[in-house]
Design an enzyme around this catalytic site. Structure first.
Site, PDB file in Angstrom:
ATOM      1  N   ASP A 540       0.732  -1.100   0.369  1.00  0.00           N
ATOM      2  CA  ASP A 540      -0.234  -0.169  -0.246  1.00  0.00           C
ATOM      3  C   ASP A 540       1.233   1.261  -0.519  1.00  0.00           C
ATOM      4  OD1 ASP A 540      -1.644   2.095   0.185  1.00  0.00           O
ATOM      5  OD2 ASP A 540      -2.756   0.776   2.304  1.00  0.00           O
ATOM      6  N   HIS A 541       1.141   1.604  -1.954  1.00  0.00           N
ATOM      7  CA  HIS A 541       1.794   2.882  -1.294  1.00  0.00           C
ATOM      8  C   HIS A 541       1.686   4.178  -0.139  1.00  0.00           C
ATOM      9  CE1 HIS A 541       5.142   4.756  -2.764  1.00  0.00           C
ATOM     10  NE2 HIS A 541       5.345   4.364  -3.907  1.00  0.00           N
ATOM     11  N   ARG A 542       0.216   3.692   0.841  1.00  0.00           N
ATOM     12  CA  ARG A 542       0.001   5.238   1.159  1.00  0.00           C
ATOM     13  C   ARG A 542       0.243   5.235   2.316  1.00  0.00           C
ATOM     14  NH1 ARG A 542      -6.015   4.302   1.889  1.00  0.00           N
ATOM     15  NH2 ARG A 542      -5.149   1.687   2.033  1.00  0.00           N
ATOM     16  N   ILE A 544       3.474   2.354   2.216  1.00  0.00           N
ATOM     17  CA  ILE A 544       5.314   2.342   2.065  1.00  0.00           C
ATOM     18  C   ILE A 544       5.170   2.608   1.555  1.00  0.00           C
ATOM     19  CG2 ILE A 544       6.515   0.181   1.885  1.00  0.00           C
ATOM     20  CD1 ILE A 544       4.926  -0.641   4.429  1.00  0.00           C
TER      21      ILE A 544
END
Ligand code: CAO
Length: 568
Positions: A540-542, A544
């Site tokens: 989850d790029h939000r 990590i």
């Protein structure tokens, strides 16, 4: 002092004897100013008669099925104010009118009677702007009563379309009326420059209609002759009988029709008040089926549609329900060959909804790498054989990967975290429960192994084996699948190289493990045969960052490449 106010049908243009399709109030009802009292509907127009004042309904003079024209008595309202404040409702010709009600100033018009054929039909002549030698007529908005600057809500044709006489060209909707603008004659559309949202009044140029085979003309307001799009009564008398039960559908165009009609191809059949109601709720009326007369959409239909959508799992409701993503048009596959429809298993429906939610909510990035498990594999085989000899479990790669993930999380704890529902904080978890995807006849399930960091490889092999069996036997409990901080999806026993696993929300990461294969790896002096296992880390790029994820996967690669690190 209470005053009795007679409410009559306002000026509705060239519409005569329009059927009452719904009486929306009953005696004793208290209504607000502008509330819809009755709905009138011909085959081309739907109009609400609104309350000119707030009041209580004392008596009702009409019922569904009656046919009314301007001035017909609708009902009597008892109002608290001065009756003189709302004379428009009593008498269509009265000067003072409620602003939001359709004005009743003018008597029914005589200059463009409904029964009169449009000019284009009587005396066609070449339009000024016609580029061909054939006849072309400019089509204008017909008499729509005292409605001015009415917004276009749907445009149903485009330049080059061939239309039939009476085919709807566009739909107008004020806050009180919805009207179709029909083609006064058959022909090829040209110069259609209006668009949804434009406001039109009687006489506004719509387009030109050229005889089929001619090049369509550019519409110009001064083009002669002008053909008012036929008013409703003309259509009622002259149009061929249509299927009353069927909702109005978009006209055929000159282009090949799409193989399958989608919901957006159907013009919703609903009164203005219902359209407004639907708009307020964000309901696409094209998706609502009407249970009213002639398939008309009622308020209850909209309400039950909303309830159905809210109750449906996201996958069934479609992405459009919550995300604004247009739905995938339905396809009638039977037109291409034999088909068989089987209901989805319950587990598959649940996992589909969950995967859909995760896919739509989480901005995924997938980072890939390969770990050299040559030594690990040699050890695994030896240990697995020993275990089997002693009656223990088979040791597969999965427990090793679990152990490596748990260890890597010590250095990169954000892979154990979850984003708070409001997105304002990160919830760190000090436990290492790891889920693994199990392929079962009923669909994907993700049982969770508790406290992976505290368990040995054999214990992990026992637990994963037991949980995988329970999953395949359909015996997993809810608790068996809860509490995971991270998931592993191992497809290595099946094959394939890398893939992009979907994060199992509210977790923030998932590791995909593909089939290990021998590869030539350069050791600085020569190529060596090494067993390489492909890893695919979705996150989850939000939560990590890419660099953090890359460090995590590099750490995993090191741990799997040299198991001694697991003991550090
Ligand atoms: N590379 C090469 N071989 C592998 C391997 C890999 N990465 N992973 C497993 N194998 C081998 C095993 O060692 C075993 O070999 P032997 O029979 O020679 O000992 C064989 O493949 C079968 O292993 P397995 O898949 O039965 O056992 P596992 O512990 O590795 O996996 C489980 C268990 C439950 C994860 C697996 O059976 C399964 O269901 N996998 C599918 C997961 C899935 O559907 N994921 C997709 C989810 S959607 O993203």
């Amino acid at each position: 002092m209470a005053t009795e106010l007679k409410v009559t049908v306002p000026d509705i243009g060239d519409y005569q004897d329009v059927p009452v399709i719904e009486v929306l109030v009953k005696v004793g009802d208290t209504v607000e100013k502008d509330a819809a009292l009755v709905t009138l509907e011909s085959d081309k127009a739907t109009l609400d008669v609104p309350a000119p004042e707030a009041g209580v309904v004392k008596s009702i003079s009409i019922k569904a099925g009656d046919k009314v024209s301007m001035g017909a008595a609708v009902l009597v309202l008892e109002t608290g104010g001065d009756a003189a404040a709302a004379p428009a409702a009593e008498e269509p010709k009265a000067e003072s009118k409620p602003e939001s009600a359709p004005k009743a100033e003018k008597p029914a018009k005589a200059e463009a009677p409904a029964a009169e054929a449009p000019a284009a039909e009587k005396k066609p002549a070449p339009a000024k702007a016609a580029k061909s030698s054939g006849a072309a007529v400019a089509v204008t908005v017909p008499d729509i009563g005292d409605y001015q600057d009415v917004p276009i809500i749907e445009v149903l044709v485009k330049d080059g379309d061939t239309v039939e006489k009476d085919q709807t060209l566009m739909v107008l909707e004020s806050d009180k009326a919805t009207l179709d603008v029909p083609a006064p004659s058959a022909g090829v559309v040209g110069g259609f420059k209006l668009k949804v949202g434009d406001k039109v009044s009687k006489g506004t140029t719509v387009c030109t209609l050229a005889a089929a085979g001619d090049e369509p003309a550019e519409a110009e307001p001064e083009a002669e002759p002008e053909a008012e799009a036929a008013p409703v009564e003309a259509k009622t008398e002259k149009a061929p009988a249509k299927d009353d039960a069927a909702p109005k559908t978009k006209p055929a165009s000159s282009e090949p029709a799409a193989a399958v009609a989608s919901s957006s191809d159907v013009i919703p059949y609903a009164s203005p008040s219902i359209r407004k109601f639907a708009r307020e709720l964000g309901v696409d009326l094209a998706k609502v089926s009407g249970s009213g007369q002639k398939g008309r959409i009622t308020q209850e239909d909209v309400q039950s549609h909303v309830k159905k959508v809210l109750a449906a799992p996201p996958a069934a409701a479609g992405a459009a329900a919550g995300s604004g993503i247009p739905p995938i048009p339905a396809v009638d596959f039977s037109q291409f060959g034999e088909i068989e429809t089987k209901p989805l298993a319950r587990i598959r429906k649940i996992s589909a909804a969950h995967l859909h939610r995760s896919w739509l909510n989480i901005p995924h990035v997938t980072q890939t790498d390969e770990a050299d498990i040559t030594e690990l594999e040699a050890f695994r085989k030896e240990a697995s054989d020993e275990s089997a000899k002693g009656g223990g479990p088979k040791l597969t790669l999965l427990p090793f990967v679990m152990k490596a993930v748990a260890k890597a999380m010590d250095a990169y704890p954000e892979f154990r975290a979850s984003l708070s529902p409001d997105g304002e904080s990160l919830i760190h978890k000090n436990y290492t429960h790891i889920g693994f995807a199990a392929d079962t006849p009923n669909g994907l399930m993700v049982p969770v192994v508790r406290e992976v960091d505290k368990k040995g490889l054999v214990q992990l092999a026992i637990e994963t084996g037991e949980l995988a069996k329970k999953a395949r036997d359909g015996k997993l409990s809810g608790a068996d699948m809860k509490g995971g901080v991270f998931s592993i999806s191992s497809l290595g026993g099946i094959g394939g190289s890398h893939f992009t696993p979907i994060v199992n929300a509210p977790e923030v990461g998932i590791l995909g493990v593909s089939k290990a294969v021998m590869k030539p790896v350069w050791d600085g002096a020569a190529f060596q045969p090494r067993l390489m296992v492909p890893l695919s880390l979705s996150y989850d790029h939000r939560v990590i960052d890419g660099a953090y994820a890359a460090r995590f996967i590099v750490s995993l690669v090191k741990l799997l490449g040299d198991m001694r690190r697991l003991a550090l």
